[in-house]
Write an enzyme that holds these catalytic residues in place. Sequence first.
Site, PDB file in Angstrom:
ATOM      1  N   GLU A   1       7.645 110.783  89.176  1.00  0.00           N
ATOM      2  CA  GLU A   1       8.272 112.078  88.906  1.00  0.00           C
ATOM      3  C   GLU A   1       8.297 112.987  90.132  1.00  0.00           C
ATOM      4  OE1 GLU A   1       8.000 114.352  85.425  1.00  0.00           O
ATOM      5  OE2 GLU A   1       7.718 112.654  84.077  1.00  0.00           O
TER       6      GLU A   1
ATOM      7  N   HIS B   1      -0.059 115.633  84.087  1.00  0.00           N
ATOM      8  CA  HIS B   1      -0.800 114.384  83.927  1.00  0.00           C
ATOM      9  C   HIS B   1      -2.065 114.446  84.779  1.00  0.00           C
ATOM     10  CE1 HIS B   1       2.305 111.544  82.067  1.00  0.00           C
ATOM     11  NE2 HIS B   1       2.917 112.706  82.159  1.00  0.00           N
TER      12      HIS B   1
END
Length: 423
Positions: free
Chosen positions: A49, A272
């Site tokens: 990402e 995350h």
Amino acid sequence: MKPNFSLRLRIFNLNCWGIPYLSKHRGDRVKRLGDFLNMESFDLALLEEVWSEQDFQYLRQKLLPTYPAAHYFRSGVIGSGLCVFSKHPIQEFTQHVYTLNGYPYMIHHGDWFCGKAVGLLVLHLSGLVLNAYVTHLHAEYNRQKDIYLAHRVAQAWELAQFIHHTSKKADVVLLCGDLNLHPKDLGCRLLKEWTGLHDAYLETRDFKGSEEGCTMVPENCYVNQRELQSFPFGIRIDYVLYKAVSGFYISCKTLRTTTGRDPHSGTPLSDHEALMATLCVRHSPPQHTPSPTHGPAERSQLISVLKEAWAELDLGMAQARWWGTFAGYVIGLGLLLLALLCALAAGGGVREVAIMLWTPSVGLLLGAGAVYLFHVQEAKGLSRARAELQHMLGRAREAHDLDPESQAALFLGQQEGDRSEEQ
């Protein structure tokens, strides 16, 4: 290579949540990530990402003294978001873009535009060949009604096949990434069973980090708390997986995760949690040489998970065909409507109304055509993956039936049955 050869690898993995204009504090988090990676000096840093290539170029320059080798994997409209930074020279790299990756009309999810993929880089470390893979699978937006389940299972199978076919010359295989799969999910079990990869969290004896190794935790201020309502400790969807071929032994000495905050500043690096693993590779003594990947018990588990995956892809294929058929009917109705409008316009009676309806009718026809073409392609992609699974399922069943231990067990079972009938 010396008989007492040993190698220590420090690995870092993080889904960076770097969506331009949408991710909070992106610039500050990227800067702090660069500082952290320079400070820790890992052998490999594998990131997901990193959607902005500018962010990659910023990290590239910032990390150049510590990580002289780097690569950004480009694909799709937005990009794969995958990149790697290495302390060691990269000998080769390539990537594979997943055949199925969500639906283009689900614009608010955006996965289709990203071109989700798996990236591979090959490193030569003191004569040892390391294949390192980084990937990011399709997101799960609704666990109770998961419309992307078949796509994620197909991606997991493609990933397993890609690793299987590209790692035959490797001594060590490493896979890191955001799989968007819980440990017991079908896709995760399929990947592990087919490739023989080991889960660092389950294998290590020295773990420190979030509860149950979770990589999305409620303590993280960037996490949507509603997504974790059913999971009080969080969810584990990011992984470090590895294996060594015969002649080598690999173990996870330590595994660390962040716990909802930056190890130094306190603010999270992402929504995350980061994974930091220390892997040890050494020559395997003869008594420790791994047994064949699939013995009788393991083969039974493999057969079970292949059957389950085949059934899931079959359901997905039926759904794709239904949508293709529905779009075909809409195309047929649209053509009839256009023919009617042409006739009305030519007749002159309600010409103005016919002309007004012409544009939306053409739009409907084009939209239905795009949906039809997409779902036909989807059905073929699922059919291809299902055919591969069916073939491997047949081969696994043949091997299981021919296995001496299985034959002996079957013979003993038949003998016991005969004795009970005689009694």
